[in-house]
Design a protein around this motif. Structure first.
Motif, PDB file in Angstrom:
ATOM      1  N   LEU A 195       0.821  -1.214   0.000  1.00  0.00           N
ATOM      2  CA  LEU A 195       0.000   0.000   0.000  1.00  0.00           C
ATOM      3  C   LEU A 195       0.852   1.259   0.000  1.00  0.00           C
ATOM      4  CD1 LEU A 195      -2.846  -1.049   2.448  1.00  0.00           C
ATOM      5  CD2 LEU A 195      -2.986  -0.735  -0.034  1.00  0.00           C
ATOM      6  N   LEU A 196       1.984   1.228   0.709  1.00  0.00           N
ATOM      7  CA  LEU A 196       2.881   2.385   0.700  1.00  0.00           C
ATOM      8  C   LEU A 196       3.493   2.601  -0.685  1.00  0.00           C
ATOM      9  CD1 LEU A 196       4.675   2.009   4.143  1.00  0.00           C
ATOM     10  CD2 LEU A 196       3.097   3.814   3.446  1.00  0.00           C
ATOM     11  N   ALA A 197       3.836   1.518  -1.379  1.00  0.00           N
ATOM     12  CA  ALA A 197       4.365   1.646  -2.745  1.00  0.00           C
ATOM     13  C   ALA A 197       3.290   2.217  -3.671  1.00  0.00           C
ATOM     14  CB  ALA A 197       4.851   0.299  -3.251  1.00  0.00           C
ATOM     15  N   LEU A 198       2.060   1.782  -3.514  1.00  0.00           N
ATOM     16  CA  LEU A 198       0.960   2.320  -4.305  1.00  0.00           C
ATOM     17  C   LEU A 198       0.767   3.801  -4.014  1.00  0.00           C
ATOM     18  CD1 LEU A 198      -1.440   1.815  -6.231  1.00  0.00           C
ATOM     19  CD2 LEU A 198      -2.795   1.300  -4.199  1.00  0.00           C
ATOM     20  N   TYR A 199       0.842   4.186  -2.751  1.00  0.00           N
ATOM     21  CA  TYR A 199       0.705   5.588  -2.370  1.00  0.00           C
ATOM     22  C   TYR A 199       1.813   6.445  -2.992  1.00  0.00           C
ATOM     23  CZ  TYR A 199       0.592   9.758   0.554  1.00  0.00           C
ATOM     24  OH  TYR A 199       0.556  11.052   0.985  1.00  0.00           O
ATOM     25  N   ILE A 200       3.024   5.933  -2.991  1.00  0.00           N
ATOM     26  CA  ILE A 200       4.135   6.668  -3.611  1.00  0.00           C
ATOM     27  C   ILE A 200       3.891   6.834  -5.107  1.00  0.00           C
ATOM     28  CG2 ILE A 200       6.569   6.449  -4.245  1.00  0.00           C
ATOM     29  CD1 ILE A 200       7.060   5.403  -1.429  1.00  0.00           C
ATOM     30  N   GLY A 201       3.415   5.781  -5.753  1.00  0.00           N
ATOM     31  CA  GLY A 201       3.105   5.876  -7.176  1.00  0.00           C
ATOM     32  C   GLY A 201       2.015   6.901  -7.459  1.00  0.00           C
ATOM     33  N   ILE A 202       0.978   6.931  -6.634  1.00  0.00           N
ATOM     34  CA  ILE A 202      -0.104   7.904  -6.811  1.00  0.00           C
ATOM     35  C   ILE A 202       0.412   9.316  -6.611  1.00  0.00           C
ATOM     36  CG2 ILE A 202      -2.262   8.743  -5.788  1.00  0.00           C
ATOM     37  CD1 ILE A 202      -2.991   5.787  -5.318  1.00  0.00           C
ATOM     38  N   ARG A 203       1.237   9.525  -5.595  1.00  0.00           N
ATOM     39  CA  ARG A 203       1.819  10.864  -5.371  1.00  0.00           C
ATOM     40  C   ARG A 203       2.666  11.300  -6.548  1.00  0.00           C
ATOM     41  NH1 ARG A 203       3.573  13.121   0.177  1.00  0.00           N
ATOM     42  NH2 ARG A 203       4.387  14.499  -1.410  1.00  0.00           N
ATOM     43  N   PHE A 204       3.459  10.372  -7.102  1.00  0.00           N
ATOM     44  CA  PHE A 204       4.294  10.710  -8.248  1.00  0.00           C
ATOM     45  C   PHE A 204       3.423  11.083  -9.450  1.00  0.00           C
ATOM     46  CE2 PHE A 204       6.611   9.699 -12.114  1.00  0.00           C
ATOM     47  CZ  PHE A 204       7.750  10.453 -11.923  1.00  0.00           C
ATOM     48  N   PHE A 205       2.375  10.309  -9.702  1.00  0.00           N
ATOM     49  CA  PHE A 205       1.516  10.576 -10.855  1.00  0.00           C
ATOM     50  C   PHE A 205       0.748  11.885 -10.699  1.00  0.00           C
ATOM     51  CE2 PHE A 205       2.941   6.882 -12.514  1.00  0.00           C
ATOM     52  CZ  PHE A 205       2.168   6.300 -13.504  1.00  0.00           C
ATOM     53  N   ARG A 206       0.412  12.267  -9.486  1.00  0.00           N
ATOM     54  CA  ARG A 206      -0.249  13.566  -9.271  1.00  0.00           C
ATOM     55  C   ARG A 206       0.709  14.722  -9.536  1.00  0.00           C
ATOM     56  NH1 ARG A 206      -3.590  12.795  -3.668  1.00  0.00           N
ATOM     57  NH2 ARG A 206      -5.209  11.433  -4.520  1.00  0.00           N
ATOM     58  N   LYS A 207       1.980  14.517  -9.196  1.00  0.00           N
ATOM     59  CA  LYS A 207       2.951  15.609  -9.302  1.00  0.00           C
ATOM     60  C   LYS A 207       3.464  15.799 -10.726  1.00  0.00           C
ATOM     61  CE  LYS A 207       6.976  17.369  -6.876  1.00  0.00           C
ATOM     62  NZ  LYS A 207       7.928  17.162  -5.790  1.00  0.00           N
ATOM     63  N   TYR A 208       3.612  14.709 -11.486  1.00  0.00           N
ATOM     64  CA  TYR A 208       4.208  14.786 -12.824  1.00  0.00           C
ATOM     65  C   TYR A 208       3.229  14.256 -13.863  1.00  0.00           C
ATOM     66  CZ  TYR A 208       8.422  15.647 -10.200  1.00  0.00           C
ATOM     67  OH  TYR A 208       9.342  16.177  -9.336  1.00  0.00           O
ATOM     68  N   ASP A 209       2.976  15.088 -14.885  1.00  0.00           N
ATOM     69  CA  ASP A 209       2.018  14.743 -15.927  1.00  0.00           C
ATOM     70  C   ASP A 209       2.657  14.102 -17.149  1.00  0.00           C
ATOM     71  OD1 ASP A 209       0.245  15.957 -14.269  1.00  0.00           O
ATOM     72  OD2 ASP A 209      -0.024  17.759 -15.477  1.00  0.00           O
ATOM     73  N   SER A 210       3.957  14.194 -17.270  1.00  0.00           N
ATOM     74  CA  SER A 210       4.654  13.727 -18.464  1.00  0.00           C
ATOM     75  C   SER A 210       4.592  12.204 -18.597  1.00  0.00           C
ATOM     76  CB  SER A 210       6.118  14.177 -18.403  1.00  0.00           C
ATOM     77  OG  SER A 210       6.864  13.563 -19.413  1.00  0.00           O
ATOM     78  N   ILE A 211       4.224  11.748 -19.779  1.00  0.00           N
ATOM     79  CA  ILE A 211       4.167  10.310 -20.049  1.00  0.00           C
ATOM     80  C   ILE A 211       5.563   9.696 -19.945  1.00  0.00           C
ATOM     81  CG2 ILE A 211       3.660   8.578 -21.829  1.00  0.00           C
ATOM     82  CD1 ILE A 211       1.187   9.777 -20.633  1.00  0.00           C
ATOM     83  N   GLY A 212       6.568  10.417 -20.423  1.00  0.00           N
ATOM     84  CA  GLY A 212       7.940   9.912 -20.365  1.00  0.00           C
ATOM     85  C   GLY A 212       8.420   9.689 -18.943  1.00  0.00           C
ATOM     86  N   LEU A 213       8.127  10.628 -18.055  1.00  0.00           N
ATOM     87  CA  LEU A 213       8.519  10.468 -16.654  1.00  0.00           C
ATOM     88  C   LEU A 213       7.749   9.337 -15.988  1.00  0.00           C
ATOM     89  CD1 LEU A 213       9.008  14.052 -15.173  1.00  0.00           C
ATOM     90  CD2 LEU A 213      10.684  12.228 -15.329  1.00  0.00           C
ATOM     91  N   ARG A 214       6.505   9.159 -16.357  1.00  0.00           N
ATOM     92  CA  ARG A 214       5.709   8.081 -15.769  1.00  0.00           C
ATOM     93  C   ARG A 214       6.226   6.711 -16.200  1.00  0.00           C
ATOM     94  NH1 ARG A 214      -0.548  10.217 -15.882  1.00  0.00           N
ATOM     95  NH2 ARG A 214      -0.251  11.877 -14.352  1.00  0.00           N
ATOM     96  N   ILE A 215       6.568   6.583 -17.474  1.00  0.00           N
ATOM     97  CA  ILE A 215       7.139   5.323 -17.954  1.00  0.00           C
ATOM     98  C   ILE A 215       8.493   5.081 -17.303  1.00  0.00           C
ATOM     99  CG2 ILE A 215       8.069   4.157 -20.000  1.00  0.00           C
ATOM    100  CD1 ILE A 215       5.821   5.550 -21.595  1.00  0.00           C
ATOM    101  N   ALA A 216       9.305   6.126 -17.222  1.00  0.00           N
ATOM    102  CA  ALA A 216      10.616   6.001 -16.583  1.00  0.00           C
ATOM    103  C   ALA A 216      10.462   5.611 -15.113  1.00  0.00           C
ATOM    104  CB  ALA A 216      11.393   7.304 -16.715  1.00  0.00           C
ATOM    105  N   PHE A 217       9.450   6.147 -14.442  1.00  0.00           N
ATOM    106  CA  PHE A 217       9.192   5.788 -13.050  1.00  0.00           C
ATOM    107  C   PHE A 217       8.976   4.284 -12.910  1.00  0.00           C
ATOM    108  CE2 PHE A 217       5.867   4.839  -9.887  1.00  0.00           C
ATOM    109  CZ  PHE A 217       6.541   5.179  -8.732  1.00  0.00           C
ATOM    110  N   PHE A 218       8.131   3.710 -13.760  1.00  0.00           N
ATOM    111  CA  PHE A 218       7.871   2.269 -13.702  1.00  0.00           C
ATOM    112  C   PHE A 218       9.124   1.458 -13.988  1.00  0.00           C
ATOM    113  CE2 PHE A 218       3.250   3.075 -14.227  1.00  0.00           C
ATOM    114  CZ  PHE A 218       2.826   2.322 -13.161  1.00  0.00           C
TER     115      PHE A 218
END
Length: 91
Positions: A38-61
């Motif tokens: 759940l903490l990993a999911l929360y971190i992912g949600i926070r990251f997705f709220r902060k950054y809109d770029s598709i490239g950064l989201r793919i790089a995050f994964f």
């Protein structure tokens, strides 16, 4: 520092946190392991709220999965060395 550099640094920090929490999930027995999930999911949600770029989201994964693999390998090596000291000393 430029905004692009800050974004990349924060992406690496978020990815490391998510990867380490997923590794903790895979090595922790019992019910507590779901807290790490759940903490990993929360971190992912926070990251997705902060950054809109598709490239950064793919790089995050991708980077989170790489950090997960690295942390899991390191934990496995340390666990093996701790549990089998006679095999390490005979080499």
């Amino acid at each position: 520092m430029s905004d692009r550099f800050k974004s990349i640094v924060w992406m690496i920090v978020y990815s490391f946190a998510a990867g380490a929490l997923l590794a903790a999930f895979s090595f922790t027995p019992g019910f507590v392991k779901y807290l790490f999930s759940l903490l990993a999911l929360y971190i992912g949600i926070r990251f997705f709220r902060k950054y809109d770029s598709i490239g950064l989201r793919i790089a995050f994964f991708v980077v989170a999965i790489l950090f997960y693999l690295v942390v899991a390998i390191i934990v496995s090596i340390v666990t093996y060395m701790r549990d089998n000291p006679d095999l390490i000393n005979n080499v």
